[in-house]
Design a protein around this motif. Structure first.
Motif, mmCIF file in Angstrom:
data_model
loop_
_atom_site.group_PDB
_atom_site.id
_atom_site.type_symbol
_atom_site.label_atom_id
_atom_site.label_comp_id
_atom_site.label_asym_id
_atom_site.label_seq_id
_atom_site.Cartn_x
_atom_site.Cartn_y
_atom_site.Cartn_z
ATOM 1 N N GLU A 1 21.144 91.282 57.198
ATOM 2 C CA GLU A 1 22.424 90.610 56.907
ATOM 3 C C GLU A 1 23.156 90.236 58.199
ATOM 4 O OE1 GLU A 1 21.733 93.759 56.385
ATOM 5 O OE2 GLU A 1 23.205 94.757 57.667
ATOM 6 N N ALA A 2 22.823 90.902 59.309
ATOM 7 C CA ALA A 2 23.471 90.572 60.592
ATOM 8 C C ALA A 2 23.113 89.153 61.020
ATOM 9 C CB ALA A 2 23.046 91.570 61.665
ATOM 10 N N LEU A 3 21.992 88.672 60.515
ATOM 11 C CA LEU A 3 21.534 87.346 60.931
ATOM 12 C C LEU A 3 21.548 86.347 59.772
ATOM 13 C CD1 LEU A 3 18.576 88.273 63.339
ATOM 14 C CD2 LEU A 3 20.990 87.959 63.854
ATOM 15 N N ALA A 4 22.451 86.587 58.815
ATOM 16 C CA ALA A 4 22.527 85.655 57.685
ATOM 17 C C ALA A 4 22.876 84.257 58.191
ATOM 18 C CB ALA A 4 23.580 86.136 56.687
ATOM 19 N N GLY A 5 22.131 83.274 57.795
ATOM 20 C CA GLY A 5 22.395 81.894 58.205
ATOM 21 C C GLY A 5 21.943 81.576 59.618
ATOM 22 N N TRP A 6 21.298 82.538 60.231
ATOM 23 C CA TRP A 6 20.871 82.369 61.630
ATOM 24 C C TRP A 6 19.558 81.602 61.661
ATOM 25 C CZ3 TRP A 6 16.618 84.418 64.359
ATOM 26 C CH2 TRP A 6 16.741 84.463 65.757
ATOM 27 N N ASP A 7 19.545 80.478 62.370
ATOM 28 C CA ASP A 7 18.339 79.639 62.370
ATOM 29 C C ASP A 7 17.667 79.706 63.746
ATOM 30 O OD1 ASP A 7 16.412 77.706 62.313
ATOM 31 O OD2 ASP A 7 17.739 76.076 61.677
ATOM 32 N N PRO A 8 16.491 80.320 63.824
ATOM 33 C CA PRO A 8 15.845 80.461 65.138
ATOM 34 C C PRO A 8 15.567 79.120 65.817
ATOM 35 C CG PRO A 8 14.368 81.192 63.357
ATOM 36 C CD PRO A 8 15.717 80.966 62.743
ATOM 37 N N ALA A 9 15.349 78.071 65.034
ATOM 38 C CA ALA A 9 15.070 76.769 65.657
ATOM 39 C C ALA A 9 16.286 76.261 66.429
ATOM 40 C CB ALA A 9 14.667 75.760 64.578
ATOM 41 N N VAL A 10 17.491 76.593 65.916
ATOM 42 C CA VAL A 10 18.721 76.140 66.563
ATOM 43 C C VAL A 10 19.141 77.117 67.666
ATOM 44 C CG1 VAL A 10 21.188 75.674 66.206
ATOM 45 C CG2 VAL A 10 19.501 74.966 64.475
ATOM 46 N N GLU B 1 12.019 77.118 71.687
ATOM 47 C CA GLU B 1 10.867 77.742 72.346
ATOM 48 C C GLU B 1 11.282 78.237 73.727
ATOM 49 O OE1 GLU B 1 7.833 78.071 70.964
ATOM 50 O OE2 GLU B 1 8.732 77.233 69.138
ATOM 51 N N PRO B 2 10.592 79.249 74.231
ATOM 52 C CA PRO B 2 10.846 79.623 75.629
ATOM 53 C C PRO B 2 10.615 78.406 76.534
ATOM 54 C CG PRO B 2 9.440 81.261 74.550
ATOM 55 C CD PRO B 2 9.580 80.116 73.591
ATOM 56 N N GLY B 3 11.497 78.202 77.477
ATOM 57 C CA GLY B 3 11.355 77.069 78.393
ATOM 58 C C GLY B 3 11.826 75.752 77.805
ATOM 59 N N ALA B 4 12.482 75.805 76.640
ATOM 60 C CA ALA B 4 12.993 74.568 76.031
ATOM 61 C C ALA B 4 14.417 74.805 75.540
ATOM 62 C CB ALA B 4 12.087 74.141 74.874
ATOM 63 N N TYR B 5 15.136 73.711 75.369
ATOM 64 C CA TYR B 5 16.526 73.752 74.918
ATOM 65 C C TYR B 5 16.673 74.621 73.674
ATOM 66 C CZ TYR B 5 21.192 71.992 73.867
ATOM 67 O OH TYR B 5 22.530 71.900 73.635
ATOM 68 N N PRO B 6 17.696 75.452 73.542
ATOM 69 C CA PRO B 6 18.778 75.716 74.504
ATOM 70 C C PRO B 6 18.470 76.841 75.504
ATOM 71 C CG PRO B 6 19.264 76.815 72.448
ATOM 72 C CD PRO B 6 17.941 76.163 72.256
ATOM 73 N N ILE C 1 24.951 78.601 76.527
ATOM 74 C CA ILE C 1 26.203 77.856 76.759
ATOM 75 C C ILE C 1 25.987 76.773 77.823
ATOM 76 C CG2 ILE C 1 28.597 78.001 77.568
ATOM 77 C CD1 ILE C 1 28.661 80.895 76.563
ATOM 78 N N TRP C 2 25.338 77.161 78.932
ATOM 79 C CA TRP C 2 25.175 76.209 80.035
ATOM 80 C C TRP C 2 24.351 74.997 79.607
ATOM 81 C CZ3 TRP C 2 27.873 75.156 84.032
ATOM 82 C CH2 TRP C 2 27.358 74.376 85.071
ATOM 83 N N ALA C 3 23.277 75.239 78.884
ATOM 84 C CA ALA C 3 22.428 74.126 78.442
ATOM 85 C C ALA C 3 23.248 73.148 77.592
ATOM 86 C CB ALA C 3 21.231 74.659 77.649
ATOM 87 N N ARG C 4 24.077 73.701 76.721
ATOM 88 C CA ARG C 4 24.856 72.851 75.837
ATOM 89 C C ARG C 4 25.919 72.069 76.621
ATOM 90 N NH1 ARG C 4 25.915 76.497 71.724
ATOM 91 N NH2 ARG C 4 27.836 77.008 72.789
ATOM 92 N N VAL C 5 26.616 72.757 77.522
ATOM 93 C CA VAL C 5 27.653 72.088 78.326
ATOM 94 C C VAL C 5 27.035 70.947 79.138
ATOM 95 C CG1 VAL C 5 29.165 72.386 80.332
ATOM 96 C CG2 VAL C 5 29.227 74.050 78.477
ATOM 97 N N MET C 6 25.905 71.237 79.769
ATOM 98 C CA MET C 6 25.301 70.218 80.636
ATOM 99 C C MET C 6 24.829 69.009 79.834
ATOM 100 S SD MET C 6 25.799 71.152 83.614
ATOM 101 C CE MET C 6 24.797 70.059 84.600
ATOM 102 N N ARG C 7 24.293 69.267 78.659
ATOM 103 C CA ARG C 7 23.802 68.155 77.854
ATOM 104 C C ARG C 7 24.956 67.401 77.211
ATOM 105 N NH1 ARG C 7 19.250 68.651 73.157
ATOM 106 N NH2 ARG C 7 21.047 69.107 71.832
ATOM 107 N N GLU C 8 25.877 68.167 76.600
ATOM 108 C CA GLU C 8 26.895 67.488 75.797
ATOM 109 C C GLU C 8 28.091 67.018 76.605
ATOM 110 O OE1 GLU C 8 27.472 69.949 72.336
ATOM 111 O OE2 GLU C 8 25.342 69.780 71.846
ATOM 112 N N GLU C 9 28.574 67.842 77.539
ATOM 113 C CA GLU C 9 29.743 67.397 78.298
ATOM 114 C C GLU C 9 29.367 66.450 79.427
ATOM 115 O OE1 GLU C 9 32.587 70.357 79.564
ATOM 116 O OE2 GLU C 9 33.563 68.916 80.904
ATOM 117 N N PHE C 10 28.246 66.737 80.099
ATOM 118 C CA PHE C 10 27.922 65.943 81.290
ATOM 119 C C PHE C 10 26.785 64.947 81.068
ATOM 120 C CE2 PHE C 10 29.993 69.782 82.984
ATOM 121 C CZ PHE C 10 31.066 69.158 83.610
#
Lengths: 132, 525
Positions: B17-26, B30-35, B273-282
């Motif tokens: 239940e700690a991971l309800a709605g948790w999607d590993p793809a998001v 994969e290791p070495g891939a976004y995010p 966080i960094w991957a998302r900031v770099m892709r989305e903000e910059f």
């Protein structure tokens, strides 16, 4: 009731590590002491001038850079020149046990090294630093 | 219920239940891939372990050079140079402010003469070198390049890192010289210079380590560090650089505490966080721009002066946390660092600790071993959310510099430091050997001592240098530095000319101080 004690907490030299100094400053303030914090990178001259201007009863020096033998000596010498040896000097930081004897002899009233409960420092200040 | 170091609740048991709605793809990818939650490389340590990089330096260049050669002989895989405080603050060894500090917390480097000795016999095309230097980072990088060129090594083959992170100096470490604006301009000049001249160099190591040492919680550590990162990226973009030209050379530096689970969560959250900031903000497109590559050092503040050998155990646990979190390089502290500078033996033991982790455990056999763990995935999400909230507050104050000018980060960190001190005083927080399990009498410990005569020796070397060099060439080069500091051309070229003419670090920094002034913080506590 007598006036509260006034203590200058100082960071002499180029060392930028002020966590210990700030924790002690806060703890002393919580214990009812009036604390003046000098900020970083103070010369011994600036520290002694601050203590004289603020009419301080004690000076607490925090040194983690290994320069303690030089900097404590300079502060104490300047206090002596200013005829202000009634200001109690104590200190803390990374100070090897092997150096504490020489520092005590120099006139450092107490040294508090890592792991000292803040209560021990505040109790000591309240009982050993005397209003000047 | 227990609270984590970031003040987040920790349940006694976690289940699906700690991971309800948790999607590993998001959340993972994969290791070495976004995010990049699972690490920046697909194979991580299964190919080769992290870089074992032991921070060292003391006394003169001669003594530090001997320590580096010894570390290389013992199997260290990257150098990490500690400079003394006068060097870090841009003062020569014979300056009045340097008195008592020369060679104490690192090696004294005044000019190219010292730098040449420091790397004597160390082939600079074969080691990568990290330098903990901030306000004068450009100068030490240029000296390194000049010494490499003397060795016949072209700049494009050099690898290493300069810390070069002034923002965290204002927040936590205190080794600043100039105000934020010219400091950031110098940082952008370094980025641009390295793209052209030293393309494999990591131009900055955006650091949370020192914030943690000053008292920051894990969430504060990554929030304030990533907010600093955002400020640097904005500065470089505003200076006209393309984000994908410089972002692949940004690197980070974090602490590893003994609280393994939350630390692993912290490292994973920071990458995401960094991957998302770099892709989305910059709008970065190069995958390398999205990767948060980081160095880790084990937490020095957790080490105790009491029963110091116990620190060996703490460091092993901290190092394990860094490795489980996917660090690219690691410094393990020596057990005697709460007392003094490490001895040869304690420095060797610290390195041996990493070698045991790399070669005698199975944590290198598979990538991101905690992935899918109920507790670690939940903590990763929660540390991420807590960090994002703090980053939002920094943003509301105008970004990292605006928040620094209001003393926001420093005050938050100091408040946490005081809380930790109070918990330790009350015994609520157990520190083995300090507030529990003490010895009635501590065993005496004989620390390493720096020869006090080295201050005089450095001063003599400087006197010889000043007598021998072409004074007019030095003056002309320093005039060029002042002129460039007033203008907006890249400062590194005139800085290099001055250093080559054997201007000292103190002289060059004085020239910049004349133009830029110095930073003095409003103390809030």
């Amino acid at each position: 009731m007598s006036a509260p004690l006034r203590v200058v907490i100082a960071k002499p030299g180029l060392d930028g590590h002020d966590r210990g100094a700030k924790v002690i400053a806060r703890a002393l303030r919580d214990a009812g002491v009036e604390v003046v914090y000098t900020g970083l990178h103070q010369t011994p001259r600036q520290i002694v001038d601050t203590a004289l201007q603020e009419d301080a009863d004690g000076i607490g020096l925090s040194i983690l850079s290994g320069a303690h033998m030089t900097l404590f000596a300079e502060v104490i010498a300047l206090l002596r020149q200013a005829d202000a040896t009634d200001i109690t000097v104590f200190g803390g930081g990374i100070i090897p046990a092997a150096d504490t004897g020489a520092l005590r002899e120099m006139g450092v009233a107490a040294l508090f090294t890592p792991g000292t409960p803040t209560r021990e420092v505040t109790d000591w200040v309240l009982t050993h630093v005397r209003p000047s | 219920m227990r609270e984590s170091e970031s003040g987040l609740p920790v349940e006694p048991v976690y289940g699906p239940e700690a991971l309800a709605g948790w999607d590993p793809a998001v959340k993972l990818g994969e290791p070495g891939a976004y995010p990049f939650t699972r690490g920046v490389y697909p194979t991580m340590y299964t190919g080769r372990p992290w870089t074992m990089r032991q921070y060292a330096g003391f006394g003169t260049a001669v003594e530090s050079n001997a320590r580096y050669r010894q570390l290389i002989a013992h199997g260290t895989t990257g150098l990490s140079v500690a400079f003394d405080l006068p060097t870090q603050m841009g003062h020569d060894s014979d300056a009045p402010l340097a008195h008592g500090e020369v060679g104490k917390v690192g090696v004294a480097v005044d000019s190219i003469e010292d730098m040449r000795v420091l790397f004597d016999g160390i082939p600079l095309d074969q080691v990568s070198t990290s330098m903990t230097i901030n306000a004068p980072a450009a100068l030490l990088l240029l000296l390194y390049q000049l010494v490499a060129e003397e060795q016949g090594v072209p700049a494009h083959r050099l690898t290493g890192t300069i810390q070069n992170d002034v923002l965290k100096e204002y927040i936590a470490r205190g080794t600043y010289i100039f105000p934020p604006k010219p400091s950031l301009r110098l940082t952008a000049d370094i980025f641009r210079y390295c793209i052209a001249e030293i393309p494999r160099w990591n131009t900055i190591s955006i650091s949370g380590y020192h914030m943690a040492e000053a008292g920051a919680s894990p969430a504060q550590e990554i929030a304030f560090t990533l907010a600093d990162g955002i400020e640097y990226v904005r500065t470089a973009v505003a200076a006209g650089m393309d984000v994908d030209d410089f972002a692949p050379r940004l690197s980070f530096f974090f602490v590893a505490r003994t609280t393994i689970l939350e630390e692993v969560a912290k490292f994973r959250a920071a990458r995401r966080i960094w991957a998302r900031v770099m892709r989305e903000e910059f709008g970065a497109r190069n995958p390398k721009s999205l990767m948060l590559r980081f160095h880790t050092q084990t937490a020095g503040v957790q080490l105790t002066a009491q029963q110091p050998e116990v620190n060996l155990v703490r460091v092993a646990v901290q190092g394990l946390a860094a490795v489980l979190g996917g660090t690219q390089s690691l410094h393990t502290n020596s057990f005697d660092e709460a007392i003094a500078l490490p001895t040869d033996k304690s420095a060797r033991l610290a390195l041996r600790t990493q070698q045991v982790l790399a070669h005698e455990t199975d944590v290198t056999a598979t990538v991101d071993p905690f992935a899918g763990s109920y507790v670690v995935e939940r903590m990763t999400d929660e540390v991420e959310a807590a960090a994002l909230e703090l980053m939002g507050k920094v943003e509301d104050l105008g970004g990292a510099v605006g928040a620094i000018e209001r003393g926001f980060q420093k005050t938050e960190i100091e408040r946490n430091a005081y809380r930790i001190a109070q918990e330790t005083d009350s015994g609520e927080r157990v520190v083995v050997g300090v507030n529990r399990f003490q010895l009635a009498e501590e065993e005496p410990y004989e620390p390493l001592r720096v020869d006090p005569a080295i201050e005089a020796r450095q001063a003599e070397r400087l006197a010889v240098l000043r007598a021998e060099r072409d004074r007019r060439a030095v003056d002309a080069a320093l005039a060029g530095v002042r002129e460039a500091a007033r203008g907006d051309g890249n400062l590194l070229y005139p800085l290099k000319d001055a250093l080559k003419a054997r201007a000292t670090i103190g002289e060059v920094c004085d020239a910049l101080r004349e133009v830029w002034g110095t930073y003095s913080p409003g103390e809030t506590w």
